[in-house]
Design an enzyme around this catalytic site. Structure first.
Site, mmCIF file in Angstrom:
data_model
loop_
_atom_site.group_PDB
_atom_site.id
_atom_site.type_symbol
_atom_site.label_atom_id
_atom_site.label_comp_id
_atom_site.label_asym_id
_atom_site.label_seq_id
_atom_site.Cartn_x
_atom_site.Cartn_y
_atom_site.Cartn_z
ATOM 1 N N ARG A 94 0.904 -1.040 0.064
ATOM 2 C CA ARG A 94 -0.049 -0.111 0.176
ATOM 3 C C ARG A 94 0.833 1.393 0.035
ATOM 4 O O ARG A 94 1.924 1.270 0.593
ATOM 5 C CB ARG A 94 -0.674 -0.049 1.214
ATOM 6 C CG ARG A 94 -1.948 0.944 1.441
ATOM 7 C CD ARG A 94 -2.809 0.651 2.496
ATOM 8 N NE ARG A 94 -3.667 -0.317 2.219
ATOM 9 C CZ ARG A 94 -4.012 -1.647 3.181
ATOM 10 N NH1 ARG A 94 -3.753 -1.483 4.468
ATOM 11 N NH2 ARG A 94 -4.821 -2.493 2.761
ATOM 12 N N ASN A 120 -0.470 -1.336 13.268
ATOM 13 C CA ASN A 120 -0.032 -2.178 12.436
ATOM 14 C C ASN A 120 1.106 -2.797 13.011
ATOM 15 O O ASN A 120 2.335 -2.188 13.435
ATOM 16 C CB ASN A 120 0.603 -1.751 11.120
ATOM 17 C CG ASN A 120 -0.695 -1.044 10.181
ATOM 18 O OD1 ASN A 120 -1.340 -1.628 9.897
ATOM 19 N ND2 ASN A 120 -0.627 0.469 10.353
ATOM 20 N N ASP A 128 4.665 -4.740 6.550
ATOM 21 C CA ASP A 128 3.556 -4.944 7.036
ATOM 22 C C ASP A 128 3.483 -6.448 7.408
ATOM 23 O O ASP A 128 3.546 -7.185 6.752
ATOM 24 C CB ASP A 128 2.231 -4.408 6.332
ATOM 25 C CG ASP A 128 0.906 -4.762 6.985
ATOM 26 O OD1 ASP A 128 0.626 -5.794 6.924
ATOM 27 O OD2 ASP A 128 0.210 -3.745 7.452
ATOM 28 N N ASP A 157 0.646 -8.112 8.873
ATOM 29 C CA ASP A 157 -0.619 -8.448 8.800
ATOM 30 C C ASP A 157 -1.373 -8.270 10.212
ATOM 31 O O ASP A 157 -2.584 -7.962 10.077
ATOM 32 C CB ASP A 157 -0.867 -10.027 8.579
ATOM 33 C CG ASP A 157 -0.071 -10.349 7.273
ATOM 34 O OD1 ASP A 157 -0.202 -9.688 6.392
ATOM 35 O OD2 ASP A 157 0.947 -11.321 7.700
ATOM 36 N N ASP A 198 -2.663 -6.691 13.431
ATOM 37 C CA ASP A 198 -3.416 -5.113 13.680
ATOM 38 C C ASP A 198 -4.061 -5.195 15.008
ATOM 39 O O ASP A 198 -4.635 -6.237 15.370
ATOM 40 C CB ASP A 198 -4.285 -4.753 12.654
ATOM 41 C CG ASP A 198 -3.745 -4.679 11.171
ATOM 42 O OD1 ASP A 198 -2.636 -4.077 10.972
ATOM 43 O OD2 ASP A 198 -4.329 -5.382 10.405
ATOM 44 N N ASP A 229 -6.894 -9.764 12.330
ATOM 45 C CA ASP A 229 -6.144 -10.363 11.287
ATOM 46 C C ASP A 229 -5.119 -11.773 11.700
ATOM 47 O O ASP A 229 -4.192 -11.923 10.886
ATOM 48 C CB ASP A 229 -5.457 -9.649 10.529
ATOM 49 C CG ASP A 229 -6.329 -8.354 9.706
ATOM 50 O OD1 ASP A 229 -7.570 -8.819 9.571
ATOM 51 O OD2 ASP A 229 -6.112 -7.253 9.701
ATOM 52 N N GLU A 279 -5.056 -14.307 8.784
ATOM 53 C CA GLU A 279 -4.109 -13.848 7.515
ATOM 54 C C GLU A 279 -2.816 -13.811 8.099
ATOM 55 O O GLU A 279 -1.938 -14.137 7.200
ATOM 56 C CB GLU A 279 -4.627 -12.372 7.272
ATOM 57 C CG GLU A 279 -4.000 -11.696 6.419
ATOM 58 C CD GLU A 279 -4.112 -10.272 6.091
ATOM 59 O OE1 GLU A 279 -3.702 -9.593 5.138
ATOM 60 O OE2 GLU A 279 -5.044 -9.655 6.794
#
Length: 176
Positions: free
Chosen positions: A23, A87, A103, A105, A107, A120, A123
């Site tokens: 991102r 994060n 990052d 994953d 959070d 997450d 994830e």
């Protein structure tokens, strides 16, 4: 590693462990910049996802990045108070092009009353297997989840009363 200049606009680049871009935040104003700490502010900035989709942030935000911690914290100013999005990530680097981090994953979402949710985890586990996160990274990240939760309870760093409001006032001086 460079140091971003106070008052200058920078981009923020988030990557995944495999090196691919995750991102990009188009513009964040540096409010404090040193080798160990960057505090930035943005409002209605364009965010580009890895698949090319774009969206615009909805509210002013103060971003906190530290070179010693495996997390970054975004305080979003909303009508009902400050909401935080934390994060779990590598410490940041600034290379003159952008502030960059990986990052990981996990959070933590924190509400104005300081209640929070760890997000997450599925994830994280999937990416940990797929991208083969080393054990040492897994251990560091879990320790930093504990550190973040301690900061939330202690109202430390960006969670301290008035931290976000104070930096937002500084941000507004650059917007004039």
């Amino acid at each position: 590693m460079g140091v971003p200049t106070e008052g200058e606009p920078i981009q923020i680049h988030s990557y995944k462990h495999n090196g691919y871009i995750h991102r990009i935040w188009e513009e964040t104003t540096v409010l404090k910049g040193s080798e160990t700490l960057v505090i930035g502010g943005n409002d209605r900035t364009i965010v580009t996802e890895s698949d090319g989709r774009t969206w615009i942030t909805r509210e002013p935000a103060i971003c906190y990045f530290h070179s010693q911690y495996w997390f970054n914290i975004i305080g979003m100013l909303r009508e009902d108070g400050v909401h935080y999005y934390c994060n779990l990530s590598s410490p940041f680097i600034y290379d003159g092009e952008a502030l960059k981090y990986i990052d990981y994953d996990l959070d933590i979402k924190v509400f104005p009353d300081m209640t929070y949710h760890l997000l997450d985890e599925d994830e994280y586990e999937r990416h940990r297997r797929e991208m083969k996160y080393p054990e040492v990274i897994d251990h560091i990240l879990k320790k930093n989840v504990e550190k973040l939760i301690k900061w939330i309870h202690q109202r430390k760093g960006p969670f301290a009363p008035d931290f976000i409001d104070t930096w937002y006032e500084r941000y507004l001086t650059y917007r004039k």
